[in-house]
Design an enzyme around this catalytic site. Sequence first.
Site, PDB file in Angstrom:
ATOM      1  CB  CYS A 193     -33.645 -49.524  30.700  1.00 50.14           C
ATOM      2  SG  CYS A 193     -34.474 -47.951  30.548  1.00 50.14           S
ATOM      3  CD  GLU A 230     -30.984 -54.460  31.397  1.00 49.00           C
ATOM      4  OE1 GLU A 230     -30.653 -54.673  30.216  1.00 49.00           O
ATOM      5  OE2 GLU A 230     -31.620 -53.471  31.764  1.00 49.00           O
ATOM      6  N   GLY A 245     -33.432 -50.236  23.228  1.00 47.18           N
ATOM      7  CA  GLY A 245     -33.483 -51.695  23.155  1.00 47.18           C
ATOM      8  C   GLY A 245     -32.240 -52.316  23.756  1.00 47.18           C
ATOM      9  CB  SER A 246     -30.913 -55.679  23.604  1.00 45.20           C
ATOM     10  OG  SER A 246     -30.914 -55.990  22.234  1.00 45.20           O
ATOM     11  CD  GLU A 250     -32.831 -45.972  27.375  1.00 49.38           C
ATOM     12  OE1 GLU A 250     -32.140 -46.828  27.980  1.00 49.38           O
ATOM     13  OE2 GLU A 250     -34.061 -45.950  27.379  1.00 49.38           O
ATOM     14  CG  LEU A 251     -28.083 -49.463  23.937  1.00 51.82           C
ATOM     15  CD1 LEU A 251     -26.698 -49.822  23.472  1.00 51.82           C
ATOM     16  CD2 LEU A 251     -29.129 -49.882  22.923  1.00 51.82           C
ATOM     17  CD1 TRP A 295     -39.804 -56.028  24.001  1.00 44.42           C
ATOM     18  CD2 TRP A 295     -40.511 -55.995  26.116  1.00 44.42           C
ATOM     19  NE1 TRP A 295     -38.798 -56.546  24.781  1.00 44.42           N
ATOM     20  CE2 TRP A 295     -39.208 -56.547  26.095  1.00 44.42           C
ATOM     21  CE3 TRP A 295     -41.156 -55.884  27.353  1.00 44.42           C
ATOM     22  CZ2 TRP A 295     -38.542 -56.969  27.244  1.00 44.42           C
ATOM     23  CZ3 TRP A 295     -40.493 -56.296  28.493  1.00 44.42           C
ATOM     24  CH2 TRP A 295     -39.202 -56.838  28.429  1.00 44.42           C
ATOM     25  CD  GLU A 308     -41.142 -57.271  17.270  1.00 45.99           C
ATOM     26  OE1 GLU A 308     -41.145 -56.094  16.846  1.00 45.99           O
ATOM     27  OE2 GLU A 308     -40.124 -57.804  17.750  1.00 45.99           O
TER      28      GLU A 308
HETATM   29  P1  NAD Z   1     -34.282 -57.212  21.969  1.00 52.21           P
HETATM   30  O1  NAD Z   1     -33.231 -56.262  21.579  1.00 52.21           O
HETATM   31  O2  NAD Z   1     -34.290 -58.552  21.348  1.00 52.21           O
HETATM   32  O3  NAD Z   1     -35.705 -56.561  21.644  1.00 52.21           O
HETATM   33  C1  NAD Z   1     -36.023 -55.250  22.076  1.00 52.21           C
HETATM   34  C2  NAD Z   1     -36.826 -54.604  20.965  1.00 52.21           C
HETATM   35  O4  NAD Z   1     -35.950 -54.368  19.882  1.00 52.21           O
HETATM   36  C3  NAD Z   1     -37.932 -55.521  20.460  1.00 52.21           C
HETATM   37  O5  NAD Z   1     -39.157 -54.993  20.880  1.00 52.21           O
HETATM   38  C4  NAD Z   1     -37.803 -55.511  18.952  1.00 52.21           C
HETATM   39  O6  NAD Z   1     -38.902 -54.892  18.345  1.00 52.21           O
HETATM   40  C5  NAD Z   1     -36.603 -54.650  18.666  1.00 52.21           C
HETATM   41  N1  NAD Z   1     -35.694 -55.324  17.743  1.00 52.21           N
HETATM   42  C6  NAD Z   1     -35.211 -56.574  17.832  1.00 52.21           C
HETATM   43  N2  NAD Z   1     -34.409 -56.836  16.787  1.00 52.21           N
HETATM   44  C7  NAD Z   1     -34.372 -55.718  16.038  1.00 52.21           C
HETATM   45  C8  NAD Z   1     -33.704 -55.351  14.833  1.00 52.21           C
HETATM   46  N3  NAD Z   1     -32.885 -56.183  14.187  1.00 52.21           N
HETATM   47  N4  NAD Z   1     -33.920 -54.109  14.345  1.00 52.21           N
HETATM   48  C9  NAD Z   1     -34.726 -53.249  14.984  1.00 52.21           C
HETATM   49  N5  NAD Z   1     -35.372 -53.521  16.119  1.00 52.21           N
HETATM   50  C10 NAD Z   1     -35.193 -54.750  16.637  1.00 52.21           C
HETATM   51  O7  NAD Z   1     -34.286 -57.276  23.533  1.00 52.21           O
HETATM   52  P2  NAD Z   1     -35.135 -58.204  24.492  1.00 52.21           P
HETATM   53  O8  NAD Z   1     -34.621 -59.607  24.440  1.00 52.21           O
HETATM   54  O9  NAD Z   1     -36.587 -58.017  24.205  1.00 52.21           O
HETATM   55  O10 NAD Z   1     -34.761 -57.569  25.867  1.00 52.21           O
HETATM   56  C11 NAD Z   1     -33.531 -57.931  26.432  1.00 52.21           C
HETATM   57  C12 NAD Z   1     -32.666 -56.781  26.733  1.00 52.21           C
HETATM   58  O11 NAD Z   1     -32.982 -55.643  25.950  1.00 52.21           O
HETATM   59  C13 NAD Z   1     -32.814 -56.300  28.157  1.00 52.21           C
HETATM   60  O12 NAD Z   1     -31.967 -57.007  29.007  1.00 52.21           O
HETATM   61  C14 NAD Z   1     -32.455 -54.857  28.060  1.00 52.21           C
HETATM   62  O13 NAD Z   1     -31.090 -54.697  28.174  1.00 52.21           O
HETATM   63  C15 NAD Z   1     -32.775 -54.465  26.676  1.00 52.21           C
HETATM   64  N6  NAD Z   1     -33.951 -53.632  26.626  1.00 52.21           N
HETATM   65  C16 NAD Z   1     -33.814 -52.372  27.067  1.00 52.21           C
HETATM   66  C17 NAD Z   1     -34.907 -51.556  27.057  1.00 52.21           C
HETATM   67  C18 NAD Z   1     -34.806 -50.151  27.542  1.00 52.21           C
HETATM   68  O14 NAD Z   1     -35.797 -49.592  27.955  1.00 52.21           O
HETATM   69  N7  NAD Z   1     -33.643 -49.539  27.487  1.00 52.21           N
HETATM   70  C19 NAD Z   1     -36.126 -52.034  26.621  1.00 52.21           C
HETATM   71  C20 NAD Z   1     -36.219 -53.351  26.170  1.00 52.21           C
HETATM   72  C21 NAD Z   1     -35.108 -54.146  26.170  1.00 52.21           C
END
Ligand code: NAD
Length: 485
Positions: A285, A384, A229-230, A251-252, A152, A179
């Site tokens: 990130c 982070e 994502g995370s 890419e985390l 997001w 979402e």
């Molecule tokens: P999160 O992993 O809960 O959510 C990130 C995204 O992952 C959400 O937009 C969601 O759509 C997707 N997601 C969640 N569960 C999923 C699943 N089971 N299958 C597929 N997609 C899924 O993370 P958060 O709590 O929103 O953010 C926290 C941490 O995530 C941050 O501290 C950071 O490390 C990491 N993050 C990194 C980036 C990046 O640009 N590398 C971007 C967003 C979050």
Amino acid sequence: MSALRTEHLLIDGEWRAAADGAVIEVENPADLSIVATVPRAGEADLEAALAAAERVQDDWARTPAWTRSELLRGAARNIMDRQEEIARLLTQEQGKPLHESRAEVATAAEQFEWYADEARRIYGRVVDGTTDGVRIEVRKEPIGPVAAFTPWNFPVMLAARKLAPALAAGCPIILKPAEESPSACLAMVRAIQDSGFPAGVIAAVTGDPAQISERLISSKVIRKVSLTGSVRVGRQLMQLASQNLAAISLELGGHGPVIVCDDVDVAQVAQLSARTKFRNAGQVCISPTRFLVARSIYEQFVEEFAAVARDLTLGDGSTDGVDVGPMCSRRRHDDFAALVEDATSRGAIAVTGGQSLAEAHGGHFYAPTVLRDIPAEARILQEEPFGPVALLIPYDTLDDAVRIANDTEYGLAGYLFTNDLGRAQLLSERVRVGMLGVNSYLVSTAVAPFSGVGLSGLGAENGTEGIEHYLHPKTVVTGIPTELS
Ligand code: NAD
């Protein structure tokens, strides 16, 4: 713009509601109003997206590279033609200031420009065999249908970073936008689709992330998974991908160290650093987070940095003159607030900020925060923060600075400020990261690899490396006569 938008899924070339009509609401984080609904894709929708990807994969793989390239270039033009529309949607649902949204849309278009060129430069090679009478070719073939999951924080640019190389390589792609902020991403997908890609090559599905990732990745159709994502979700998707041994790129997160040497123009570096830190409310990130500053210039650095932070204008990103918008969601705001609270309750000092402004501003706002005297046991030094906070830490020797910089499981982007060439060279070799900015914060570019080490990820996006993860090398050995007859 104030009317409630109804978004659709893109499946097999058609924009449609979920088969069972289910929807998810999308919030404006600046005022908590509901601005859109997106479909909650169900089993039938995901099945249809997979079936279409399977059906078109061979045709798309055989589509000449020059044709694919032209389609990508058309997509770049369409994205820029709709830059303002996409940027406004982005600010409305993600919160960043409009000028940042416009820049994000432009970088998404750049991805398509870059991979329009790379599509035409997928070279194989010819190798001499170990015996006479054979010729060996290595061809690069598309790896197959891709499932891509994007977050997001940069919902437009990070989706483009997966769509463009996958399409350039000849892979169909099913994208799941986040979402929290899906409308701008879907508007970009519409611009891309409108440039003429065949039905079924691109799908976009919104809904429950766990349900969608499980259904898509457990299908034998999907040969490649890509997530930004995370770490938590990265581990989950890697496990899912292991069922059918699909390839995966991740890419985390990061915990960006910045080493500031004693030979720099302190005011200039501190001011640039503070402006960079609070971009996108720190939800980046590659955000610089741990500022390791030579003790002799530390106090001046803190003062200059905090002065910029105090001066930033907080507000709704669509208002002129706003520097920092709200955080994207209540969940992110609360997690972030808890991390800052943990640090201050253990003795860290908030030079400025350190408190939520959610009540005062009526959205997910948090004050730009500068912390000093952070005790070693504070969680924020390892976890982070992903929000508007800078950790200012003095160091005595450059060896200490390197040790602190590397004292995390992450290794995404790092930064270094010095006017001494020798220091720059040696430090750049010792800081453990995938990307390093020397006297610059601009490490994210379409033309060079974006990658992390340690828990920051696996594989590289962007650059010539970015397309390789969507290709498979096929070896063709041809037996031939040893004499002309
Ligand atoms: P999160 O992993 O809960 O959510 C990130 C995204 O992952 C959400 O937009 C969601 O759509 C997707 N997601 C969640 N569960 C999923 C699943 N089971 N299958 C597929 N997609 C899924 O993370 P958060 O709590 O929103 O953010 C926290 C941490 O995530 C941050 O501290 C950071 O490390 C990491 N993050 C990194 C980036 C990046 O640009 N590398 C971007 C967003 C979050």
